[in-house]
Design an enzyme around this catalytic site. Sequence first.
Site: not given
Ligand code: 3PG
Length: 396
Positions: A38, A204, A353, A376
């Site tokens: 990132r 999940k 992720g 997310g």
């Molecule tokens: C992430 O990695 O999902 C984003 O940086 C947002 O972070 P958070 O899920 O803690 O809000």
Amino acid sequence: MNKRTIAHLNDIRGKKVLVRVDFNVCLDSEGSITNDRRIRGAIPTIKALLDKGAAVIAMSHLGRPKGDPAKDRPFRMDRVASRLGELMGISVKKVDDSAGLIAQTAVANLKPGEVLVLENLRFHPGEQGADSVFASSIASLGDAYVNDAFGTCHRKDASMVAVPKALAGKARVVGLLVQKELEILDHLLSNPPRPFVSLLGGGKVSDKIGFIKALLKRVDLVLVGGAMSYTFLKAQGKGIGASRCEGDKLELARELLNMGSGRIHLPIDHIVVDGLDKPETIRVVEGDIPDGAIGVDIGPKTRELYSSKIATAGTVVWNGPMGKFEDEPFSHGTKAIALAMANSKAITVVGGGETAEAVEAFGLDERIKHVSTGGGAFLEYVEGTPFAALGEIDNI
Ligand code: 3PG
Ligand code: MG
């Protein structure tokens, strides 16, 4: 993409530009950075702004601090700032607050061509409380605003929404990373070359209901792996032994399988063990998993089947590992999929992720068309959730 970009920032020589980045990187228990993707992702934008003669104020959250300075120490931005400096080959400044006098003084001393990293925004409750006073304090630091934090675009944190709102009238644009992510995802969602194959893994079913439903409207095939496949298999009445399963989601799994009407494929064989502490019992099982055995990865026939679908696809989107890939003996399914994607001529996209981490760990990320920095955010964008953060960016 109808948003203004940094190409529209014509007059920023000598100006201070606030850049919301997503430096929420993976840390080990000591707070050392284990993956800096990132940070690397934000560099093109920072460089472009410096080249235009601006000074850059980079701001981000890191982790989920709890408000206890001792426990929150690993979430301070010092290591991130120094990694950014190393990667850019320049000296990057860091200030120990993100708002108020300390931040204002650091910004006042910032010169064109310099980069300053603010302290973790989430050290202030106002960041996640979307507090307008906190937002105004941050907004007062900059002459223009750039959102280059694709990974956080699904959040309504102050720096994502209230800060650009407070800067209305000044330039508010997206950075190169957000631009690239949106262009690629928009292309996928509007006109994907077919067959459009998606791979879905991870723990999940319940985490990805909206994502699966959105995919089913668009894709020709959903290939399921990872722990979520055991919930689907159980819903079909198959034996899953002692594998992980969401017992209260079987009806939902059946509903999704019906919606998929034959397009959702489940593993035909599995790697199993008799206990996670009994690696010596590892073996391949076809069909039903016997009582007591735990599924930990897709089996070789499934690997081959899924890889062949990837090889002939026009577009492939992958989110979620195929097994417990962090343990080498259980990593072969995830690795085979990563390799099939790397070798495919399709437009290949990996949603952030842990899937992105896996692909990087195998050294295959460069051979995939796009590895998203969003976890997310990636899922929510594909689901079609509008991002309030982008609503505050100037339209073309
Ligand atoms: C992430 O990695 O999902 C984003 O940086 C947002 O972070 P958070 O899920 O803690 O809000
Ligand atoms: Mg998250």
